[in-house]
Design an enzyme around this catalytic site. Structure first.
Site, PDB file in Angstrom:
ATOM      1  N   ASN A  97      21.745   4.098  21.370  1.00 25.95           N
ATOM      2  CA  ASN A  97      21.227   4.406  22.706  1.00 25.95           C
ATOM      3  C   ASN A  97      19.734   4.118  22.802  1.00 25.95           C
ATOM      4  O   ASN A  97      19.253   3.588  23.806  1.00 25.95           O
ATOM      5  CB  ASN A  97      21.496   5.875  23.046  1.00 25.95           C
ATOM      6  CG  ASN A  97      22.951   6.131  23.400  1.00 25.95           C
ATOM      7  OD1 ASN A  97      23.689   5.216  23.738  1.00 25.95           O
ATOM      8  ND2 ASN A  97      23.365   7.377  23.307  1.00 25.95           N
ATOM      9  N   TRP A 123      33.538   4.710  21.075  1.00 21.49           N
ATOM     10  CA  TRP A 123      32.668   5.713  20.450  1.00 21.49           C
ATOM     11  C   TRP A 123      33.314   7.100  20.572  1.00 21.49           C
ATOM     12  O   TRP A 123      33.359   7.867  19.600  1.00 21.49           O
ATOM     13  CB  TRP A 123      31.304   5.731  21.142  1.00 21.49           C
ATOM     14  CG  TRP A 123      30.321   4.705  20.704  1.00 21.49           C
ATOM     15  CD1 TRP A 123      29.884   3.622  21.399  1.00 21.49           C
ATOM     16  CD2 TRP A 123      29.603   4.667  19.450  1.00 21.49           C
ATOM     17  NE1 TRP A 123      28.952   2.912  20.679  1.00 21.49           N
ATOM     18  CE2 TRP A 123      28.764   3.535  19.489  1.00 21.49           C
ATOM     19  CE3 TRP A 123      29.593   5.488  18.338  1.00 21.49           C
ATOM     20  CZ2 TRP A 123      27.916   3.204  18.424  1.00 21.49           C
ATOM     21  CZ3 TRP A 123      28.753   5.157  17.271  1.00 21.49           C
ATOM     22  CH2 TRP A 123      27.928   4.029  17.322  1.00 21.49           C
ATOM     23  N   CYS A 155       0.571   3.334   3.126  1.00 24.48           N
ATOM     24  CA  CYS A 155       1.238   2.689   4.270  1.00 24.48           C
ATOM     25  C   CYS A 155       2.749   2.907   4.208  1.00 24.48           C
ATOM     26  O   CYS A 155       3.396   3.125   5.233  1.00 24.48           O
ATOM     27  CB  CYS A 155       0.929   1.196   4.298  1.00 24.48           C
ATOM     28  SG  CYS A 155      -0.827   0.795   4.428  1.00 24.48           S
ATOM     29  N   CYS A 206       0.834  -1.198   0.000  1.00 25.65           N
ATOM     30  CA  CYS A 206       0.000   0.000   0.000  1.00 25.65           C
ATOM     31  C   CYS A 206       0.874   1.255   0.000  1.00 25.65           C
ATOM     32  O   CYS A 206       1.704   1.450   0.889  1.00 25.65           O
ATOM     33  CB  CYS A 206      -0.925  -0.014   1.216  1.00 25.65           C
ATOM     34  SG  CYS A 206      -1.774   1.542   1.526  1.00 25.65           S
TER      35      CYS A 206
END
Length: 658
Positions: A474, A395, A63, A60
């Protein structure tokens, strides 16, 4: 509780920028529940929470466009899941045909809720719809974990002033048509240590007693009985919720067990035998960066006995990247430069890890080269051992490298990495895929990189992509067993660090990416690095002291201790010398100017040091020089001997007979 279902035939004003036509609009990475015919009824029946389910079809077009809005909604109300959950079910899947028919799904998307009304389903409208669903429940079918959402009167709230309590109490005072108070109550539903109540601005006795003039406002009651206004930069739901989560003792309940008995008391002196290091959250600590490199080079890399092929290339690229972009210079940079020069000059396709380790440990005693052999987490320390630490510092290291590359665009010229669009991200991707110990984490990062890293076209996008990906991680890990209750995973930077980074559009929190980029450049820039808690490099050996204790002021015990230390160093080096010679491949370390000279000079006074990484000490090198000189002299003597002899022979045979 969910025995009464109503169908909402929804007229959609769709948000542009949705996903393309993909086979699966929603994945397990999204913050919602994907249902099927076999899991729908077990999930919603006898559930302790309410549910808002979207029945959609993957073919769709509406959608597909709306999927991004639904994901945003699910992320926005993720902390409400104990009261109301968000789910999807794909009616285009053959296995779901029967259940969609059973629920009379005729149009896509169709939403099953507890009220029958028509909505323009923007995120804010659906979120407010969810609040109304919860608040309009009868007492019989009230979700077990849903807190009271009705406003309290001054008669109930004013007696709380000055009373001691075990937790913080936040009173949100707002206009009657505001949803901020109820949304903050649900945002803090999964947190212990704070309870949120709401009151209305029309309650004049309360407003006058608390001296509140602007709405919405939060009045905070402390556990010790004191009370005060809660100052925020912007009077928005996200700012209120974020600030309340950072109060001392406020912790997220673990997903695996929401009971209070399972909570971790995140007091440093109780949880960890290590020394707690006070730190400033607005700073980046070089101790974390050095600890990351220490763990990476001495622990994580040690699982590979040899480096060859793709592993060797990835390691060379990583070392080159760090040597060019690591901020501040100093002994760490000199080590990485030495390691990089050595790796790039090697013609070998296979290197034993022990050779790398010996250079990292500076067995050659090169002047100015040092990397502390101790984990000293500061900004990355956790409330107990096993939380945060190395992943956090890795990180941080790559965040710093992206910002440094943005600040020094020519730093990677002539390294082989300058041709890549996002060299820091590409090296990070290859390193995590090849060496990072958490295989599942590496798989998640690889999926994210494969999905969007190719859209990074410049250095600014490189900085923002890594920041956004870190926040996505996170979001996914918030409330898991790896989440530190003292440092809960939350969108970063927080409003306390960067208020201008946060905005709200149509009731939904959004990031001001220009201000985020400006903040990241400052936060991870070289000027914001703090050397506090870093291990200082070792002092060079002192010159030989006068053996007379009276002249040197040194006691006999101290002299004996120094002799013992020298003997220990000598024994350790004698044990280390044969190691590399036993490797299948011999590795050569090129000399480095005055560093090599310093190392040789020190070796003569310390029982010999390694030269060229092959186990030769200074005595061996001296013998080589002596043999070389003697050979030269011997050859010269032979040359002159035969030269004179040949001249005599020519004179003897050149005389004419008389």
């Amino acid at each position: 509780m969910l025995r009464f279902w109503f169908e909402a035939a929804v007229v959609l004003w769709l948000v542009p920028g949705g996903l393309g036509a993909a086979a699966r609009l929603y994945t397990d990475e999204d913050p919602l529940v994907i249902l099927s015919s076999s899991t729908l009824k077990p999930t919603v029946s006898n559930s302790s929470s309410a549910w808002l389910i979207q029945f959609y079809s993957s073919w769709c077009g509406h959608c597909i466009q709306y999927s991004s809005t639904w994901k945003t909604l699910a992320q926005d109300v993720k902390d409400w899941q104990q009261a109301i959950g968000v789910a999807v079910l794909d009616c285009a899947q053959e296995e779901n045909f029967d259940v969609c028919k059973e629920y009379s799904i005729k149009f896509y998307p169709t939403f099953k809720v507890h009220s029958c009304t028509e909505y323009y389903l923007q995120v804010q409208a659906v979120r407010q719809l969810m609040v109304n669903i919860l608040q309009n429940h009868t007492r019989l079918d009230w979700p077990n974990h849903c807190p009271p959402l009705d406003p309290l009167s001054s008669e109930k709230l004013l007696p709380l002033l000055g009373q001691r309590s075990d937790v913080f109490t936040a009173i949100v005072v707002e206009e009657p048509d505001s949803y901020v108070g109820r949304e903050v109550i649900l945002d803090l539903l999964q947190y212990s240590g704070v309870q949120v109540k709401r009151a209305l601005s029309t309650d004049r006795p309360l407003v006058e007693s608390l001296k509140i003039t602007t709405f919405p406002s939060v009045y905070l009651l402390h556990p010790n009985g004191t009370h005060t206004h809660l100052h925020v930069e912007k009077r928005l739901r996200f700012f209120f919720s974020s600030l309340l989560r950072t109060l001392p003792g406020v912790q997220r309940r673990l997903m695996s067990d929401s009971s209070s008995s399972s909570q971790v008391e995140a007091l440093p002196h109780k949880q960890s035998p290590e020394i707690w290091r006070e730190f400033d959250r607005s700073k980046v600590y070089t101790a974390d960066l050095e600890s990351a490199l220490h763990y990476l080079l001495r622990v994580e890399l040690a699982t590979h006995s040899t480096l060859e092929g793709e592993e060797l290339k990835v390691f060379k690229d990583f070392v080159t990247l760090v040597s060019k972009l690591y901020p501040g210079g100093g002994s760490v940079v000199k080590l990485m430069e030495t390691l990089s020069d050595w790796l790039l000059s090697l013609p070998l396709q296979r290197i034993p890890y022990q050779a790398v380790l010996d250079l990292v440990n500076n067995k050659m005693r090169i002047s100015g080269v040092h990397l502390g052999a101790e984990l000293r987490w500061v900004g990355c320390q956790g409330s107990k051992v096993g939380l945060r630490g190395y992943p956090c510092s890795l990180w941080t290291l790559f965040h710093v490298l992206t910002v440094q590359h943005d600040a020094m665009p020519t730093a990677l010229e002539n390294t082989g990495l300058e041709g890549e669009t996002a060299p820091v991200l590409q090296v990070m991707r290859r390193y995590i895929r090849t060496f990072f110990g958490c295989e599942q984490c590496g798989r998640h990062f690889e999926q994210a990189a494969a999905a969007s890293m190719d859209r990074v076209l410049d250095r600014e996008q490189q900085v923002l992509w890594l920041w956004n990906q870190h926040n996505m991680v996170n979001y996914r890990l918030a409330g898991s067993l790896s989440d530190d209750p003292l440092f809960p995973k939350a969108p970063w930077p927080s409003p306390s660090l960067c208020a201008s980074c946060h905005e709200e559009k149509s009731g939904v929190h959004v990031w001001n990416q220009d201000n985020v980029l400006r903040f990241l450049r400052h936060h991870y820039g070289a000027s914001n690095l703090s050397p506090t808690y870093s291990l200082p490099p070792p002092h060079p050996p002192a010159p030989p002291a006068d053996p007379d204790p009276a002249q040197t002021g040194q006691s006999q015990e101290e002299q004996q201790g120094g002799v013992e230390r020298k003997d220990q160093v000598k024994k350790a080096e004698e044990q280390l010398e044969p190691r590399l010679g036993q490797q299948a491949q011999r590795v050569e370390v090129p000399g480095h100017g005055e560093g090599g000279g310093a190392g040789a000079g020190q070796g003569q006074g310390a029982g010999g040091v390694w030269i060229l990484g092959l186990g030769f000490n200074s005595v061996d090198m001296s013998l080589c020089v002596v043999l070389y000189v003697c050979s030269c002299l011997f050859l010269m003597l032979l040359f002159f001997f035969f030269k004179v002899r040949s001249r005599r022979w020519r004179l003897r045979h050149s005389r004419l007979p008389v």
